[in-house]
Design an enzyme around this catalytic site. Structure first.
Site, PDB file in Angstrom:
ATOM      1  N   GLY A  67      -8.452  -0.628  -0.704  1.00  0.00           N
ATOM      2  CA  GLY A  67      -7.535  -0.982   0.011  1.00  0.00           C
ATOM      3  C   GLY A  67      -6.540  -1.855  -0.803  1.00  0.00           C
ATOM      4  O   GLY A  67      -7.069  -2.591  -1.755  1.00  0.00           O
ATOM      5  N   ALA A  68      -5.237  -2.161  -0.333  1.00  0.00           N
ATOM      6  CA  ALA A  68      -4.375  -3.023  -1.186  1.00  0.00           C
ATOM      7  C   ALA A  68      -3.385  -4.002  -0.076  1.00  0.00           C
ATOM      8  O   ALA A  68      -2.272  -3.998  -0.273  1.00  0.00           O
ATOM      9  CB  ALA A  68      -3.447  -2.068  -2.049  1.00  0.00           C
ATOM     10  N   GLY A  69      -3.850  -4.192   1.035  1.00  0.00           N
ATOM     11  CA  GLY A  69      -3.009  -4.617   1.991  1.00  0.00           C
ATOM     12  C   GLY A  69      -3.092  -6.442   1.797  1.00  0.00           C
ATOM     13  O   GLY A  69      -3.643  -6.887   0.805  1.00  0.00           O
ATOM     14  N   SER A  90      -8.609 -14.124  18.932  1.00  0.00           N
ATOM     15  CA  SER A  90      -9.259 -14.868  17.448  1.00  0.00           C
ATOM     16  C   SER A  90     -10.598 -15.530  17.971  1.00  0.00           C
ATOM     17  O   SER A  90     -10.822 -16.054  18.921  1.00  0.00           O
ATOM     18  CB  SER A  90      -8.387 -15.969  17.396  1.00  0.00           C
ATOM     19  OG  SER A  90      -8.867 -17.061  16.243  1.00  0.00           O
ATOM     20  N   GLY A 149     -18.968  -8.504   6.884  1.00  0.00           N
ATOM     21  CA  GLY A 149     -17.844  -9.314   6.860  1.00  0.00           C
ATOM     22  C   GLY A 149     -17.839 -10.566   7.488  1.00  0.00           C
ATOM     23  O   GLY A 149     -16.860 -11.458   7.552  1.00  0.00           O
ATOM     24  N   ASP A 158      -9.318 -17.428   2.238  1.00  0.00           N
ATOM     25  CA  ASP A 158      -9.886 -16.029   2.378  1.00  0.00           C
ATOM     26  C   ASP A 158     -10.619 -15.901   1.094  1.00  0.00           C
ATOM     27  O   ASP A 158     -11.941 -15.320   1.468  1.00  0.00           O
ATOM     28  CB  ASP A 158      -9.044 -14.924   2.711  1.00  0.00           C
ATOM     29  CG  ASP A 158      -8.614 -15.068   4.229  1.00  0.00           C
ATOM     30  OD1 ASP A 158      -9.327 -15.537   5.001  1.00  0.00           O
ATOM     31  OD2 ASP A 158      -7.394 -14.368   4.254  1.00  0.00           O
ATOM     32  N   LYS A 203       1.297 -15.438   7.934  1.00  0.00           N
ATOM     33  CA  LYS A 203       0.595 -15.882   6.772  1.00  0.00           C
ATOM     34  C   LYS A 203       1.754 -15.856   5.644  1.00  0.00           C
ATOM     35  O   LYS A 203       1.697 -16.968   4.731  1.00  0.00           O
ATOM     36  CB  LYS A 203      -0.429 -15.101   6.380  1.00  0.00           C
ATOM     37  CG  LYS A 203      -1.628 -15.240   7.095  1.00  0.00           C
ATOM     38  CD  LYS A 203      -3.015 -14.563   6.515  1.00  0.00           C
ATOM     39  CE  LYS A 203      -4.191 -14.670   7.544  1.00  0.00           C
ATOM     40  NZ  LYS A 203      -5.263 -14.013   6.653  1.00  0.00           N
ATOM     41  N   ASN A 254      -6.214   2.757  -3.474  1.00  0.00           N
ATOM     42  CA  ASN A 254      -5.355   2.781  -1.866  1.00  0.00           C
ATOM     43  C   ASN A 254      -4.803   4.043  -1.655  1.00  0.00           C
ATOM     44  O   ASN A 254      -4.429   4.597  -2.594  1.00  0.00           O
ATOM     45  CB  ASN A 254      -4.328   1.388  -2.230  1.00  0.00           C
ATOM     46  CG  ASN A 254      -3.911   1.075  -0.665  1.00  0.00           C
ATOM     47  OD1 ASN A 254      -4.912   0.957   0.283  1.00  0.00           O
ATOM     48  ND2 ASN A 254      -2.712   0.845  -0.482  1.00  0.00           N
ATOM     49  N   ARG A 255      -4.770   4.274  -0.315  1.00  0.00           N
ATOM     50  CA  ARG A 255      -3.873   5.271   0.138  1.00  0.00           C
ATOM     51  C   ARG A 255      -2.480   5.525  -0.459  1.00  0.00           C
ATOM     52  O   ARG A 255      -2.000   6.272  -1.076  1.00  0.00           O
ATOM     53  CB  ARG A 255      -3.817   5.320   1.620  1.00  0.00           C
ATOM     54  CG  ARG A 255      -3.003   6.660   2.351  1.00  0.00           C
ATOM     55  CD  ARG A 255      -3.088   6.529   3.609  1.00  0.00           C
ATOM     56  NE  ARG A 255      -2.533   5.145   4.300  1.00  0.00           N
ATOM     57  CZ  ARG A 255      -2.331   4.909   5.469  1.00  0.00           C
ATOM     58  NH1 ARG A 255      -2.849   5.845   6.518  1.00  0.00           N
ATOM     59  NH2 ARG A 255      -1.939   3.942   5.913  1.00  0.00           N
TER      60      ARG A 255
HETATM   61  P1  NDP Z   1      -3.422  -4.712   6.171  1.00  0.00           P
HETATM   62  O1  NDP Z   1      -2.803  -3.820   7.330  1.00  0.00           O
HETATM   63  O2  NDP Z   1      -2.558  -5.706   5.350  1.00  0.00           O
HETATM   64  O3  NDP Z   1      -3.985  -3.270   5.120  1.00  0.00           O
HETATM   65  C1  NDP Z   1      -4.543  -2.406   5.565  1.00  0.00           C
HETATM   66  C2  NDP Z   1      -5.149  -1.613   4.528  1.00  0.00           C
HETATM   67  O4  NDP Z   1      -5.980  -0.607   5.162  1.00  0.00           O
HETATM   68  C3  NDP Z   1      -4.220  -1.005   3.524  1.00  0.00           C
HETATM   69  O5  NDP Z   1      -4.642  -1.166   2.251  1.00  0.00           O
HETATM   70  C4  NDP Z   1      -3.953   0.232   4.088  1.00  0.00           C
HETATM   71  O6  NDP Z   1      -3.650   1.567   3.246  1.00  0.00           O
HETATM   72  C5  NDP Z   1      -5.427   0.615   4.505  1.00  0.00           C
HETATM   73  N1  NDP Z   1      -5.254   1.675   5.546  1.00  0.00           N
HETATM   74  C6  NDP Z   1      -5.113   1.578   6.927  1.00  0.00           C
HETATM   75  N2  NDP Z   1      -5.278   2.692   7.596  1.00  0.00           N
HETATM   76  C7  NDP Z   1      -5.684   3.760   6.606  1.00  0.00           C
HETATM   77  C8  NDP Z   1      -5.987   4.922   6.566  1.00  0.00           C
HETATM   78  N3  NDP Z   1      -5.897   5.701   7.970  1.00  0.00           N
HETATM   79  N4  NDP Z   1      -6.362   5.481   5.458  1.00  0.00           N
HETATM   80  C9  NDP Z   1      -6.463   5.021   4.553  1.00  0.00           C
HETATM   81  N5  NDP Z   1      -6.124   3.594   4.243  1.00  0.00           N
HETATM   82  C10 NDP Z   1      -5.819   3.047   5.378  1.00  0.00           C
HETATM   83  O7  NDP Z   1      -4.712  -5.356   6.646  1.00  0.00           O
HETATM   84  P2  NDP Z   1      -5.549  -6.525   6.213  1.00  0.00           P
HETATM   85  O8  NDP Z   1      -5.607  -6.441   4.731  1.00  0.00           O
HETATM   86  O9  NDP Z   1      -4.852  -7.870   6.581  1.00  0.00           O
HETATM   87  O10 NDP Z   1      -6.842  -6.743   6.913  1.00  0.00           O
HETATM   88  C11 NDP Z   1      -7.726  -5.377   6.728  1.00  0.00           C
HETATM   89  C12 NDP Z   1      -9.064  -5.647   7.482  1.00  0.00           C
HETATM   90  O11 NDP Z   1      -9.714  -6.864   6.876  1.00  0.00           O
HETATM   91  C13 NDP Z   1      -8.840  -5.952   8.835  1.00  0.00           C
HETATM   92  O12 NDP Z   1      -9.879  -4.887   9.705  1.00  0.00           O
HETATM   93  C14 NDP Z   1      -9.214  -7.496   8.937  1.00  0.00           C
HETATM   94  O13 NDP Z   1      -9.726  -7.578  10.449  1.00  0.00           O
HETATM   95  C15 NDP Z   1     -10.123  -7.648   7.913  1.00  0.00           C
HETATM   96  N6  NDP Z   1     -10.216  -8.715   7.769  1.00  0.00           N
HETATM   97  C16 NDP Z   1     -11.472  -9.633   7.585  1.00  0.00           C
HETATM   98  C17 NDP Z   1     -11.311 -10.867   7.201  1.00  0.00           C
HETATM   99  C18 NDP Z   1     -12.844 -11.838   7.209  1.00  0.00           C
HETATM  100  O14 NDP Z   1     -12.574 -12.935   7.362  1.00  0.00           O
HETATM  101  N7  NDP Z   1     -13.738 -11.047   7.329  1.00  0.00           N
HETATM  102  C19 NDP Z   1     -10.404 -11.654   6.665  1.00  0.00           C
HETATM  103  C20 NDP Z   1      -8.956 -10.853   6.869  1.00  0.00           C
HETATM  104  C21 NDP Z   1      -9.131  -9.698   7.134  1.00  0.00           C
HETATM  105  P3  NDP Z   1      -1.962   1.526   2.932  1.00  0.00           P
HETATM  106  O15 NDP Z   1      -1.614   0.565   1.983  1.00  0.00           O
HETATM  107  O16 NDP Z   1      -1.829   2.830   2.394  1.00  0.00           O
HETATM  108  O17 NDP Z   1      -1.283   1.331   4.455  1.00  0.00           O
END
Ligand code: NDP
Length: 280
Positions: A130-132, A18, A242, A105, A69, A154-155
């Site tokens: 993306g949808a994480g 961190s 970012g 965020d 979180k 999203n994938r």
């Molecule tokens: P999550 O694990 O919750 O989500 C990951 C996302 O990436 C999902 O949509 C996932 O798709 C997709 N993904 C991962 N691998 C693949 C792949 N091989 N092919 C296609 N899609 C893929 O992560 P977060 O949302 O928490 O974080 C995402 C990124 O954002 C991280 O790198 C983190 O460091 C960055 N971040 C930056 C912040 C900032 O302040 N700048 C704040 C928070 C996060 P699927 O649903 O299909 O698995």
């Protein structure tokens, strides 16, 4: 009591990576505040005890990060509007003995674009890759700022649908195969997938299809120039990295715990950028 040094934390697991202690440490020094901000490794089984001890253990509050979180969202007594909409808490503090939670965020994302691409929110259409967990904050920010058409790609399509259902109109869900149809009128593209981190994989978006005035931003900040940003800049599009989101999301917490609204300066940015570069 008001003058005793205040102490805040960032808790997560793992937590050694961190950069929050460096950001808050910089501000504490900059403003001459006698306080402390430390990283605490908390395993999931201990998180409940850790959070509910705040106030008795010397902490006035702190940041919560992966994987806690959502647990923090369930544990705090009071949520602000952003945390309620996003369903996750990354900042906690005590108010009259009650533990309060926010999610900064979305604020950090919008403040970064306000700083580096003013009027970005005049775009009508946004494509969110993306949808994480972080995509929820981005969609909340885009909707709050009035974007009229927010397309999540999203994938795992079902996760995009979950997000679209949670936020309602004007948010829609799409498979990766549709990304190029969605690009032609996109004024803003936001990558929230972890693709792009440390050169992992490539995004399925062909930036050649975006309109000339499009703004492309990535919330991934390791590396600062992700493959998507490099491709967009080469195509002559505006880009924002970012790192500014990370720096700006820290602002509201610092103000709550230490009583001073800090500034995201070029010096702070350069310091954290150098740290990222050194850690790669
Ligand atoms: P999550 O694990 O919750 O989500 C990951 C996302 O990436 C999902 O949509 C996932 O798709 C997709 N993904 C991962 N691998 C693949 C792949 N091989 N092919 C296609 N899609 C893929 O992560 P977060 O949302 O928490 O974080 C995402 C990124 O954002 C991280 O790198 C983190 O460091 C960055 N971040 C930056 C912040 C900032 O302040 N700048 C704040 C928070 C996060 P699927 O649903 O299909 O698995």
């Amino acid at each position: 009591m008001a003058d005793s040094p205040r102490k805040a934390f960032v808790c997560g697991q793992p937590i050694a990576h961190s950069r929050s202690p460096k950001i808050h440490g910089y501000w504490l020094r900059q403003y001459g505040i006698a306080g402390d901000y430390v990283a605490v490794d908390v395993e999931p089984a201990r998180f409940n005890d850790f959070l509910t001890s705040i106030g008795r253990d010397g902490f006035v509050g702190g940041n919560v990060t992966i994987p806690h979180k959502e647990a923090a969202f369930r544990l705090v007594s009071s949520l602000d509007e952003a945390a309620s909409a996003i369903g996750a808490v990354n900042t906690v503090w005590l108010s009259e003995g009650r533990l309060c939670g926010s999610n900064t965020d979305a604020y950090g994302f919008a403040a970064n674009l306000d700083q580096h691409a003013p009027a970005w929110d005049r775009a009508r259409v946004a494509v969110v890759l993306g949808a994480g967990g972080s995509a929820r904050a981005i969609v909340h920010a885009l909707k709050s700022r009035g974007l009229r058409d927010i397309r999540i790609v999203n994938r795992t399509l079902e996760r995009a649908h979950d997000l679209a259902r949670a936020f309602g109109d004007p948010v829609s869900a799409h498979p990766v195969s549709a990304v190029h149809e969605l690009a032609g009128d996109a004024g803003l593209v936001v990558n929230t997938t972890s693709l792009g981190m440390k050169g992992e994989g490539t995004l399925p978006m062909d930036v050649a299809l975006l309109p000339d005035g499009a703004l492309v931003t990535d919330i991934v900040y390791v590396p600062l120039q992700t493959p998507l940003l490099v491709a967009a800049a080469a195509r002559g599009l505006r880009t924002v990295d970012g790192l500014g989101m990370l720096l700006n999301q820290a602002v509201p917490g610092f103000e709550r715990w230490f009583g001073h609204r800090p500034e995201v300066t070029d010096e702070l940015r350069a310091m954290i950028a150098a740290d990222i570069e050194a850690g790669r």
